[in-house]
Design a protein around this motif. Structure first.
Motif, PDB file in Angstrom:
ATOM      1  N   ALA A   7       0.832  -1.212   0.000  1.00  0.00           N
ATOM      2  CA  ALA A   7       0.000   0.000   0.000  1.00  0.00           C
ATOM      3  C   ALA A   7       0.861   1.255   0.000  1.00  0.00           C
ATOM      4  O   ALA A   7       0.596   2.218  -0.733  1.00  0.00           O
ATOM      5  CB  ALA A   7      -0.922  -0.014   1.214  1.00  0.00           C
ATOM      6  N   ILE A   8       1.938   1.266   0.817  1.00  0.00           N
ATOM      7  CA  ILE A   8       2.806   2.451   0.875  1.00  0.00           C
ATOM      8  C   ILE A   8       3.524   2.658  -0.450  1.00  0.00           C
ATOM      9  O   ILE A   8       3.593   3.780  -0.973  1.00  0.00           O
ATOM     10  CB  ILE A   8       3.825   2.318   2.028  1.00  0.00           C
ATOM     11  N   LYS A   9       4.080   1.596  -1.000  1.00  0.00           N
ATOM     12  CA  LYS A   9       4.779   1.714  -2.278  1.00  0.00           C
ATOM     13  C   LYS A   9       3.838   2.155  -3.392  1.00  0.00           C
ATOM     14  O   LYS A   9       4.250   2.837  -4.333  1.00  0.00           O
ATOM     15  CB  LYS A   9       5.453   0.387  -2.633  1.00  0.00           C
ATOM     16  N   GLY A  10       2.574   1.791  -3.281  1.00  0.00           N
ATOM     17  CA  GLY A  10       1.597   2.199  -4.292  1.00  0.00           C
ATOM     18  C   GLY A  10       1.288   3.677  -4.277  1.00  0.00           C
ATOM     19  O   GLY A  10       0.765   4.226  -5.255  1.00  0.00           O
ATOM     20  N   MET A  11       1.620   4.371  -3.180  1.00  0.00           N
ATOM     21  CA  MET A  11       1.389   5.811  -3.103  1.00  0.00           C
ATOM     22  C   MET A  11       2.434   6.605  -3.887  1.00  0.00           C
ATOM     23  O   MET A  11       2.215   7.772  -4.229  1.00  0.00           O
ATOM     24  CB  MET A  11       1.425   6.265  -1.635  1.00  0.00           C
ATOM     25  N   HIS A  12       3.588   5.995  -4.135  1.00  0.00           N
ATOM     26  CA  HIS A  12       4.670   6.634  -4.902  1.00  0.00           C
ATOM     27  C   HIS A  12       5.100   7.979  -4.296  1.00  0.00           C
ATOM     28  O   HIS A  12       5.369   8.937  -5.006  1.00  0.00           O
ATOM     29  CB  HIS A  12       4.252   6.851  -6.358  1.00  0.00           C
ATOM     30  N   LEU A  13       5.156   8.012  -2.957  1.00  0.00           N
ATOM     31  CA  LEU A  13       5.671   9.190  -2.272  1.00  0.00           C
ATOM     32  C   LEU A  13       7.151   8.968  -2.002  1.00  0.00           C
ATOM     33  O   LEU A  13       7.537   7.965  -1.402  1.00  0.00           O
ATOM     34  CB  LEU A  13       4.925   9.425  -0.959  1.00  0.00           C
ATOM     35  N   GLN A  14       7.984   9.882  -2.454  1.00  0.00           N
ATOM     36  CA  GLN A  14       9.428   9.697  -2.384  1.00  0.00           C
ATOM     37  C   GLN A  14       9.919   9.611  -0.933  1.00  0.00           C
ATOM     38  O   GLN A  14       9.569  10.406  -0.086  1.00  0.00           O
ATOM     39  CB  GLN A  14      10.142  10.852  -3.093  1.00  0.00           C
ATOM     40  N   ASP A  15      10.735   8.592  -0.677  1.00  0.00           N
ATOM     41  CA  ASP A  15      11.422   8.427   0.610  1.00  0.00           C
ATOM     42  C   ASP A  15      10.462   8.287   1.793  1.00  0.00           C
ATOM     43  O   ASP A  15      10.818   8.609   2.923  1.00  0.00           O
ATOM     44  CB  ASP A  15      12.376   9.604   0.887  1.00  0.00           C
ATOM     45  N   LYS A  16       9.254   7.776   1.547  1.00  0.00           N
ATOM     46  CA  LYS A  16       8.319   7.566   2.649  1.00  0.00           C
ATOM     47  C   LYS A  16       8.322   6.089   3.043  1.00  0.00           C
ATOM     48  O   LYS A  16       8.232   5.206   2.199  1.00  0.00           O
ATOM     49  CB  LYS A  16       6.897   7.986   2.263  1.00  0.00           C
ATOM     50  N   TYR A  17       8.438   5.862   4.345  1.00  0.00           N
ATOM     51  CA  TYR A  17       8.417   4.501   4.859  1.00  0.00           C
ATOM     52  C   TYR A  17       7.911   4.537   6.284  1.00  0.00           C
ATOM     53  O   TYR A  17       7.666   5.620   6.853  1.00  0.00           O
ATOM     54  CB  TYR A  17       9.820   3.875   4.807  1.00  0.00           C
ATOM     55  N   THR A  18       7.741   3.372   6.873  1.00  0.00           N
ATOM     56  CA  THR A  18       7.326   3.313   8.268  1.00  0.00           C
ATOM     57  C   THR A  18       8.119   2.242   9.007  1.00  0.00           C
ATOM     58  O   THR A  18       8.540   1.247   8.414  1.00  0.00           O
ATOM     59  CB  THR A  18       5.814   3.006   8.396  1.00  0.00           C
ATOM     60  N   VAL A  19       8.360   2.500  10.273  1.00  0.00           N
ATOM     61  CA  VAL A  19       8.792   1.448  11.193  1.00  0.00           C
ATOM     62  C   VAL A  19       7.562   1.083  12.008  1.00  0.00           C
ATOM     63  O   VAL A  19       6.708   1.936  12.273  1.00  0.00           O
ATOM     64  CB  VAL A  19       9.940   1.917  12.106  1.00  0.00           C
ATOM     65  N   LEU A  20       7.446  -0.184  12.382  1.00  0.00           N
ATOM     66  CA  LEU A  20       6.263  -0.566  13.146  1.00  0.00           C
ATOM     67  C   LEU A  20       6.514  -1.838  13.944  1.00  0.00           C
ATOM     68  O   LEU A  20       7.408  -2.631  13.617  1.00  0.00           O
ATOM     69  CB  LEU A  20       5.030  -0.722  12.259  1.00  0.00           C
ATOM     70  N   PHE A  21       5.708  -1.996  14.985  1.00  0.00           N
ATOM     71  CA  PHE A  21       5.709  -3.215  15.788  1.00  0.00           C
ATOM     72  C   PHE A  21       4.317  -3.805  15.680  1.00  0.00           C
ATOM     73  O   PHE A  21       3.324  -3.165  16.032  1.00  0.00           O
ATOM     74  CB  PHE A  21       6.059  -2.902  17.241  1.00  0.00           C
TER      75      PHE A  21
END
Length: 464
Positions: A317-331
């Motif tokens: 889902a995040i990669k599908g947004m195509h927002l540059q350098d956006k990621y998440t860390v999560l537990f």
């Protein structure tokens, strides 16, 4: 001076090493031409060579350390070094003003002017006749306009740029329209090498403070952002569900109205509950969009027990947004209060732990990372980790806004004994009381300064 003395030390030591080696070898040469080299002579020559190089390097390191201390860490230069070290932990103009007062004015007896040339507005001036003089300000306005190139410069007693360092009566730093003027009668005593470091740190501060100020102004004055914040809040649990044998408390404090932090509590059945907490990179609207996307993705997934599947869905889902350098860390975890187990994937979160009761108090069991950043890298094969739970175990999940709060000296809260003691003491309390204790500690440790990151945590106590 530092570079000159450093170069002199290097040349001197190298020459001295060569002379000592050659002299030692000459002493080992056979006294008569009819005598030949023995293996012992050759071995001694090698030993002399390596000993000379070894002790030469040791002596060189000692002298270089002494030169650095004599030039950069003692005398008048230590004032600017202190200023640089304090500047690293400034995030706003208010922080900057405190450092100017503590170091440049009190320690250095300097006068300071900070001017925003793009707005032609004085942001700070020391309360003395030099910095408050209309004549001085008029000369600065005439000589150093908004178009003045970024860098550091020296000025003389006539407030004009000078290349004669020994006649300087002060210096100024220019960065992106912010002009910092420091009037100092003993400018010539500062080591020249310190100015480049000061300029680099000043540039980083200007960039840092402008970013935070812009976000704060937008969130405070723009109605659309307020509406966005309300929408974002609706993604978060509005009420902690009543779960048998599991007590949960949360805390959520965004730096500005919108945030990249998030958490979720989703009961699966009578004994299994999905707990999630994460942090999106960056600030502002892009981070808020990713946060909402992650929350919605997890909410609509049917098989929430398939943690690997949930993780891959978030990544896609995040990669599908195509927002540059956006990621998440999560537990991402599932707590089973019947089997007393926790299954989890830690995607680069630094803080999740279990505080487990023992005869000697509480033991800390880290829930270490077993997956990479989500949304920017190839996730690859991910294994779900599992740990046994015991009655009274307390699980703490927190974003780095908790552990990375700094005091005035730049020490992070997560590195202190008081943080560890607060966790140990809180583990015996109700989750909400433990949350309150940690929040109180954060505010006291941070002092009167503004927080510089979102603060989010979740605490779950098992078996009650």
């Amino acid at each position: 001076m530092y570079k000159t003395r450093k170069r002199a030390v290097l040349i001197s030591i190298n020459v001295l090493t060569i002379i000592c080696f050659v002299a030692s070898c000459l002493m080992l040469l056979p006294q008569k031409t009819t005598e030949g080299f023995s293996w012992i002579t050759l071995l001694v020559a090698f030993i002399v060579f390596f000993a000379t190089v070894f002790w030469g390097n040791r002596f060189r390191s000692f002298l270089l350390a002494k030169v650095r201390k004599d030039t950069l860490e003692t005398g008048e230069t230590v004032i600017l070094n202190d200023f640089i070290n304090r500047l690293r932990f400034c995030y706003s103009l208010d922080d900057f003003y405190v450092v100017i007062g503590d170091v440049l004015e009190k320690q250095g007896d300097c006068s300071v002017l900070l001017i925003d040339r793009t707005k032609n507005y004085i942001l700070y001036n020391s309360p003395n006749r030099t910095s408050t003089s209309d004549t001085v300000r008029n000369k600065l306005d005439q000589h150093f306009t908004e178009q003045w190139p970024d860098g550091f410069y020296f000025f003389d007693r006539h407030i004009g740029v000078t290349t004669n360092y020994r006649k300087a009566r002060g210096f100024f730093m220019c960065c992106d329209g912010y002009h910092l003027y420091v009037f100092c009668r003993y400018t010539r005593l500062f080591d020249l090498d310190v100015y480049k470091r000061l300029l680099e740190e000043y540039k980083r501060f200007v960039s840092r403070s402008r970013t935070i100020t812009t976000l704060s102004e937008i969130s405070a004055t723009t109605k659309e952002w307020e509406q966005l914040a309300e929408t974002q809040q609706s993604f978060l649990p509005q009420k902690i569900p009543n779960i048998p044998k599991l007590k949960i408390a949360t805390y959520y404090r965004p730096l500005v109205n919108v945030s990249g932090d998030y958490f979720s509590i989703l009961p699966i059945d009578a004994s299994k509950t999905l707990l999630m907490l994460g942090d999106v990179s960056g600030k502002g609207l892009p981070a808020a969009l990713i946060m909402g996307l992650v929350m919605n993705t997890v909410k609509i997934i049917e098989d929430k027990e398939d943690l690997v599947g949930v993780l891959h869905a978030i990544d896609k889902a995040i990669k599908g947004m195509h927002l540059q350098d956006k990621y998440t860390v999560l537990f991402l975890s599932i707590i089973d209060t019947e089997k007393m187990r926790i299954r989890y994937i830690n995607a680069s979160m630094s803080d999740p732990i279990i505080l487990s009761p023992s005869p000697d108090g509480y033991r800390i069991k880290p829930l270490t990372s077993n997956a990479s950043l989500i949304g920017i890298l190839d996730v690859g094969d991910v294994n779900v980790a599992e740990k046994r739970l015991f009655r009274g175990d307390t699980i703490l999940m927190a974003t780095d806004g908790v552990s990375e709060v700094m005091d005035e000296s730049g020490v992070e809260l997560g590195d202190t004994d008081i943080y560890k003691k607060t966790l140990m003491a809180g583990a015996a309390k109700e989750p909400q009381q433990m949350v309150d204790d940690i929040v109180d500690l954060i505010m006291k440790y941070n002092g009167d300064k503004k927080l510089h990151d979102d603060v989010t945590m979740m605490i779950a106590k098992v078996g009650y």
